[in-house]
Design an enzyme around this catalytic site. Structure first.
Site, PDB file in Angstrom:
ATOM      1  N   TYR A 147       0.829  -1.195   0.000  1.00 17.08           N
ATOM      2  CA  TYR A 147       0.000   0.000   0.000  1.00 17.08           C
ATOM      3  C   TYR A 147       0.873   1.259   0.000  1.00 17.08           C
ATOM      4  CZ  TYR A 147      -2.994   3.764   1.586  1.00 17.08           C
ATOM      5  OH  TYR A 147      -3.632   4.980   1.692  1.00 17.08           O
TER       6      TYR A 147
ATOM      7  N   ARG B 284     -10.699   5.736   9.193  1.00 16.27           N
ATOM      8  CA  ARG B 284      -9.668   5.181   8.306  1.00 16.27           C
ATOM      9  C   ARG B 284      -8.739   4.282   9.112  1.00 16.27           C
ATOM     10  NH1 ARG B 284      -9.441  10.860   6.471  1.00 16.27           N
ATOM     11  NH2 ARG B 284      -7.636  11.112   7.843  1.00 16.27           N
TER      12      ARG B 284
ATOM     13  N   ARG C 217       2.141   8.499  12.883  1.00 15.66           N
ATOM     14  CA  ARG C 217       1.824   9.753  13.584  1.00 15.66           C
ATOM     15  C   ARG C 217       0.326  10.045  13.580  1.00 15.66           C
ATOM     16  NH1 ARG C 217       3.342  14.536  10.030  1.00 15.66           N
ATOM     17  NH2 ARG C 217       1.443  13.714   9.069  1.00 15.66           N
TER      18      ARG C 217
ATOM     19  N   PHE D 190      15.891  19.061  -1.479  1.00 17.42           N
ATOM     20  CA  PHE D 190      14.526  18.601  -1.703  1.00 17.42           C
ATOM     21  C   PHE D 190      14.302  17.217  -1.087  1.00 17.42           C
ATOM     22  CE2 PHE D 190      11.613  16.048  -4.269  1.00 17.42           C
ATOM     23  CZ  PHE D 190      10.463  16.829  -4.281  1.00 17.42           C
TER      24      PHE D 190
END
Length: 420
Positions: free
Chosen positions: A171, A228, A218, A288
């Site tokens: 997932y 969910r 978290r 980044f």
């Protein structure tokens, strides 16, 4: 107030002040919006509205890569908005997800029925798709491929929960690992990075999995309250009969056992993260990639063995985030940061924890990968206690003044460094 949360960390107050006074430009140079087309400027508005953590670092990328990554993010944000929208019936949502990549070549396609907070990226999808078609073919090919694969993966998990640990990996690969793979291919396509960066999908996948697992861990309380479930059943079923039980006070010990098990699983991706970052050569690409990763390990350290995960919101301080942003600009500093938070977790390991042995092993592997003489030295220069105390007082006073004047003069619709 942000500065009050950092009172016990004078270096954070110093960096907050430095950041406010222009230090942010070292990692977030100002963009030339005047040279952009109206549709591209709108895309950056949407980027800042929909991204809390990536807007700043995306806008700091060099050259044409910046626009490619901006559009890539917005396309995936639109796809994710379809997945999250529970008002769309499955018989309509599944073909939308699996065929979403085709909408990029349909100039007039948009979707106005979404109820999600980020629905503007669907309502005004033509603005995003036209800028997609303005990208070089090498960028378009990557974005279409990842969008297609991600849509198919999302559709697969619409009607099934995350069961085994292997399914958790699968997932997270669909929703985040593929992002890492796509970004890596964009880096190489831009020629800012070598071909091996885009060619190693395993390391790129680990970059995405580490971030996604940290977010899932978290966000336990928020997710369960909204119905969910992203914690894998194979893990939580060892400690409770229902995932929601961990929020009950009498289930605290069981909850911490499951939490620590998942944190340990996430930590196994850190060696791959180090290997990936070590390959990067362009400074803007390094920033980044490195900044979200050090934020993640700081967040993971804050979550480890912390009952607040089941009772409220666990997040790092703004001063801590700013300090990490300003320091994570070279490999030595990044290794030092990873070593620091790994050591923090090591100090919290309890011998009675079911994952104790595995946690110690993973932390030991990370320690070996981060041990180098220049790791800690490469971080911010040492500041004496006297200097820090003076800087703390000056920063506190100046921060109050700057915040007050900034609030008074800020234009409507302006955003902070996290896109709020």
């Amino acid at each position: 107030m942000d500065i009050l949360k950092s009172l016990g960390h004078p270096e954070e107050i110093f960096n907050l002040f430095k950041f406010k006074m222009g230090g942010c430009r070292t990692v977030m140079p100002k963009l030339d919006y005047e040279s952009m087309s109206e549709s591209l400027r709108t895309c950056y508005v949407y980027l800042n509205q929909t991204s809390r953590s990536f807007a700043a670092v995306i806008q700091a990328l060099d050259g044409e890569l910046r626009h490619a990554v901006c559009i890539f993010y917005l396309v995936l944000r639109a796809l994710d908005t379809v997945e999250d929208d529970m008002s769309i019936p499955l018989e309509r949502k599944v073909p939308m997800l699996t065929g979403f990549h085709s909408f990029l070549y349909q100039p007039d396609w948009s979707f106005s029925d979404s109820q999600e907070k980020d629905r503007q990226v669907l309502q005004d999808f033509p603005t995003i798709s036209v800028e997609f078609r303005n990208l070089g073919q090498e960028y378009q090919d990557v974005i279409v491929d990842i969008c297609h694969r991600m849509g198919v993966g999302m559709a697969e998990f619409l009607e099934k929960k995350v069961g085994s640990m292997a399914e958790w990996d699968k997932y997270c690969h669909y929703v985040a690992g593929l992002v890492g793979v796509g970004l890596s291919r964009l880096f190489s396509a831009s020629r800012l990075e070598d071909a091996e960066v885009g060619g190693d999908s395993e390391l790129a996948n680990s970059m995405g999995l580490f971030l996604q697992k940290t977010n899932i861990i978290r966000d336990y309380l928020e997710d369960t309250r909204e119905g969910r479930a992203f914690w894998p059943e194979e893990a939580w079923s060892k400690f409770a009969s229902r995932l929601e039980d961990f929020a009950e006070p009498h289930q605290l010990t069981a909850g911490l056992g499951c939490l620590n098990m998942l944190v340990t699983d996430a930590l196994r991706h850190v060696p791959d993260v180090i290997s990936y970052l070590d390959r990067l050569r362009n400074q803007s690409v390094f920033n980044f990639c490195a900044i979200p990763q050090v934020m993640a390990i700081a967040t993971l350290s804050a979550c480890y063995n912390n009952p607040m995960v089941f009772q409220g919101v666990v997040k790092i301080r703004k001063g801590q985030a700013v300090t990490l942003m300003m320091q994570a600009t070279n490999m030595g500093a990044v290794k030092g940061i990873i070593a620091q938070y790994s050591q923090e977790m090591l100090q919290k390991v309890c011998v009675s924890d079911p994952s104790c042995e595995r946690t110690l092993h993973v932390l030991s592997v990370i320690r070996e990968r981060t041990l180098c003489e220049d790791s800690l030295a490469a971080r911010a220069p040492h500041l004496s206690p006297v200097y820090l105390s003076a800087a703390m007082l000056l920063a506190a006073l100046s921060w109050q003044y700057l915040s007050a004047t900034a609030t008074a003069s800020a234009p409507p619709g302006s955003t902070d460094m996290q896109g709020h």
